[in-house]
Motif scaffolding. Structure first.
Motif, PDB file in Angstrom:
ATOM      1  N   VAL A  19       0.873  -1.171   0.000  1.00 45.44           N
ATOM      2  CA  VAL A  19       0.000   0.000   0.000  1.00 45.44           C
ATOM      3  C   VAL A  19       0.912   1.224   0.000  1.00 45.44           C
ATOM      4  O   VAL A  19       1.980   1.205   0.619  1.00 45.44           O
ATOM      5  CB  VAL A  19      -0.970   0.011   1.204  1.00 45.44           C
ATOM      6  CG1 VAL A  19      -0.230  -0.024   2.513  1.00 45.44           C
ATOM      7  CG2 VAL A  19      -1.908   1.190   1.137  1.00 45.44           C
ATOM      8  N   ASP A  20       0.518   2.252  -0.724  1.00 46.98           N
ATOM      9  CA  ASP A  20       1.268   3.509  -0.769  1.00 46.98           C
ATOM     10  C   ASP A  20       0.362   4.662  -0.385  1.00 46.98           C
ATOM     11  O   ASP A  20      -0.856   4.605  -0.595  1.00 46.98           O
ATOM     12  CB  ASP A  20       1.758   3.829  -2.192  1.00 46.98           C
ATOM     13  CG  ASP A  20       2.827   2.905  -2.703  1.00 46.98           C
ATOM     14  OD1 ASP A  20       3.589   2.358  -1.890  1.00 46.98           O
ATOM     15  OD2 ASP A  20       2.894   2.740  -3.933  1.00 46.98           O
ATOM     16  N   ARG A  60      -4.028  -0.794  -5.418  1.00 43.60           N
ATOM     17  CA  ARG A  60      -3.928  -1.554  -6.665  1.00 43.60           C
ATOM     18  C   ARG A  60      -2.584  -1.367  -7.358  1.00 43.60           C
ATOM     19  O   ARG A  60      -1.999  -2.311  -7.860  1.00 43.60           O
ATOM     20  CB  ARG A  60      -5.053  -1.162  -7.617  1.00 43.60           C
ATOM     21  CG  ARG A  60      -5.083  -2.036  -8.853  1.00 43.60           C
ATOM     22  CD  ARG A  60      -6.209  -1.713  -9.772  1.00 43.60           C
ATOM     23  NE  ARG A  60      -7.393  -1.311  -9.030  1.00 43.60           N
ATOM     24  CZ  ARG A  60      -8.395  -0.648  -9.560  1.00 43.60           C
ATOM     25  NH1 ARG A  60      -8.365  -0.307 -10.824  1.00 43.60           N
ATOM     26  NH2 ARG A  60      -9.429  -0.316  -8.832  1.00 43.60           N
ATOM     27  N   HIS A  61      -2.063  -0.167  -7.412  1.00 42.57           N
ATOM     28  CA  HIS A  61      -0.810   0.102  -8.110  1.00 42.57           C
ATOM     29  C   HIS A  61       0.324   0.442  -7.144  1.00 42.57           C
ATOM     30  O   HIS A  61       1.297   1.081  -7.524  1.00 42.57           O
ATOM     31  CB  HIS A  61      -1.004   1.238  -9.113  1.00 42.57           C
ATOM     32  CG  HIS A  61      -1.947   0.889 -10.213  1.00 42.57           C
ATOM     33  ND1 HIS A  61      -1.602   0.042 -11.232  1.00 42.57           N
ATOM     34  CD2 HIS A  61      -3.235   1.234 -10.439  1.00 42.57           C
ATOM     35  CE1 HIS A  61      -2.631  -0.097 -12.054  1.00 42.57           C
ATOM     36  NE2 HIS A  61      -3.643   0.608 -11.587  1.00 42.57           N
ATOM     37  N   ALA A  62       0.201   0.001  -5.894  1.00 41.25           N
ATOM     38  CA  ALA A  62       1.226   0.297  -4.889  1.00 41.25           C
ATOM     39  C   ALA A  62       2.584  -0.208  -5.348  1.00 41.25           C
ATOM     40  O   ALA A  62       2.699  -1.283  -5.926  1.00 41.25           O
ATOM     41  CB  ALA A  62       0.850  -0.327  -3.559  1.00 41.25           C
ATOM     42  N   GLY A  63       3.593   0.606  -5.114  1.00 39.57           N
ATOM     43  CA  GLY A  63       4.955   0.243  -5.481  1.00 39.57           C
ATOM     44  C   GLY A  63       5.354   0.676  -6.875  1.00 39.57           C
ATOM     45  O   GLY A  63       6.531   0.716  -7.193  1.00 39.57           O
ATOM     46  N   GLU A  64       4.387   1.009  -7.718  1.00 37.85           N
ATOM     47  CA  GLU A  64       4.712   1.448  -9.074  1.00 37.85           C
ATOM     48  C   GLU A  64       5.161   2.899  -9.051  1.00 37.85           C
ATOM     49  O   GLU A  64       4.647   3.709  -8.287  1.00 37.85           O
ATOM     50  CB  GLU A  64       3.491   1.299  -9.989  1.00 37.85           C
ATOM     51  CG  GLU A  64       3.061  -0.139 -10.166  1.00 37.85           C
ATOM     52  CD  GLU A  64       1.834  -0.276 -11.054  1.00 37.85           C
ATOM     53  OE1 GLU A  64       1.434   0.723 -11.703  1.00 37.85           O
ATOM     54  OE2 GLU A  64       1.281  -1.366 -11.087  1.00 37.85           O
ATOM     55  N   ASP A  72      -6.613   5.075  -5.214  1.00 37.02           N
ATOM     56  CA  ASP A  72      -7.794   4.289  -4.847  1.00 37.02           C
ATOM     57  C   ASP A  72      -8.636   4.971  -3.768  1.00 37.02           C
ATOM     58  O   ASP A  72      -9.431   4.304  -3.111  1.00 37.02           O
ATOM     59  CB  ASP A  72      -7.360   2.912  -4.326  1.00 37.02           C
ATOM     60  CG  ASP A  72      -6.647   2.088  -5.377  1.00 37.02           C
ATOM     61  OD1 ASP A  72      -7.066   2.110  -6.542  1.00 37.02           O
ATOM     62  OD2 ASP A  72      -5.660   1.417  -5.022  1.00 37.02           O
ATOM     63  N   SER A  73      -8.445   6.257  -3.568  1.00 37.53           N
ATOM     64  CA  SER A  73      -9.193   6.935  -2.506  1.00 37.53           C
ATOM     65  C   SER A  73      -9.469   8.378  -2.897  1.00 37.53           C
ATOM     66  O   SER A  73      -8.955   8.871  -3.897  1.00 37.53           O
ATOM     67  CB  SER A  73      -8.386   6.931  -1.199  1.00 37.53           C
ATOM     68  OG  SER A  73      -7.314   7.856  -1.272  1.00 37.53           O
ATOM     69  N   ALA A  74     -10.227   9.019  -2.050  1.00 32.58           N
ATOM     70  CA  ALA A  74     -10.384  10.468  -2.143  1.00 32.58           C
ATOM     71  C   ALA A  74      -9.062  11.102  -1.733  1.00 32.58           C
ATOM     72  O   ALA A  74      -8.167  10.427  -1.216  1.00 32.58           O
ATOM     73  CB  ALA A  74     -11.496  10.917  -1.193  1.00 32.58           C
ATOM     74  N   GLY A  75      -8.928  12.396  -1.940  1.00 31.24           N
ATOM     75  CA  GLY A  75      -7.739  13.111  -1.513  1.00 31.24           C
ATOM     76  C   GLY A  75      -7.848  13.548  -0.063  1.00 31.24           C
ATOM     77  O   GLY A  75      -8.938  13.866   0.416  1.00 31.24           O
ATOM     78  N   TYR A  76      -6.741  13.543   0.628  1.00 28.23           N
ATOM     79  CA  TYR A  76      -6.671  13.982   2.023  1.00 28.23           C
ATOM     80  C   TYR A  76      -5.633  15.086   2.132  1.00 28.23           C
ATOM     81  O   TYR A  76      -4.623  15.062   1.431  1.00 28.23           O
ATOM     82  CB  TYR A  76      -6.296  12.807   2.939  1.00 28.23           C
ATOM     83  CG  TYR A  76      -7.329  11.716   2.900  1.00 28.23           C
ATOM     84  CD1 TYR A  76      -8.436  11.764   3.738  1.00 28.23           C
ATOM     85  CD2 TYR A  76      -7.225  10.672   1.998  1.00 28.23           C
ATOM     86  CE1 TYR A  76      -9.406  10.782   3.686  1.00 28.23           C
ATOM     87  CE2 TYR A  76      -8.196   9.680   1.938  1.00 28.23           C
ATOM     88  CZ  TYR A  76      -9.282   9.747   2.778  1.00 28.23           C
ATOM     89  OH  TYR A  76     -10.255   8.779   2.713  1.00 28.23           O
TER      90      TYR A  76
END
Length: 97
Positions: A19-20, A60-64, A72-76
């Motif tokens: 996860v990133d 989904r694209h963690a590490g890329e 994969d989320s809203a912005g924080y």
């Protein structure tokens, strides 16, 4: 795009999954809707955090490192808020590095 935190969680008690938390200097979802001419009347971009970024969770694209991968989320507006969001979505505890 910059990866500001990386972590992993365990799937099915055996498989480590990444996860990133990524930081972007713009509201990803607003810009996507604007490019696709899908903005609602009066819709505006989410304000950036104090450091000029919004933070997104990426499973989904963690590490890329290719900058065209989608969050994969809203912005924080803070890293901590994005990390808390990731932790509520993972089925096991996340170990952050």
């Amino acid at each position: 795009m910059v990866i500001v935190r990386s972590g992993s969680w365990v799937y099915a008690e055996e498989v480590a999954r990444p996860v990133d938390i990524v930081g972007l200097p713009y509201d990803f979802w607003y810009e996507l809707a604007r490019a696709d001419d899908q903005l609602e009347p009066g819709e505006t971009a989410q304000p950036l955090g104090e450091d000029g970024l919004l933070y997104y969770v990426r499973f989904r694209h963690a590490g890329e490192t290719v900058p065209r991968t989608w969050p994969d989320s809203a912005g924080y507006d803070t890293i901590d808020a994005a990390m808390r969001s990731a932790e509520t979505r993972a089925p096991s505890p996340i170990t952050w590095t």
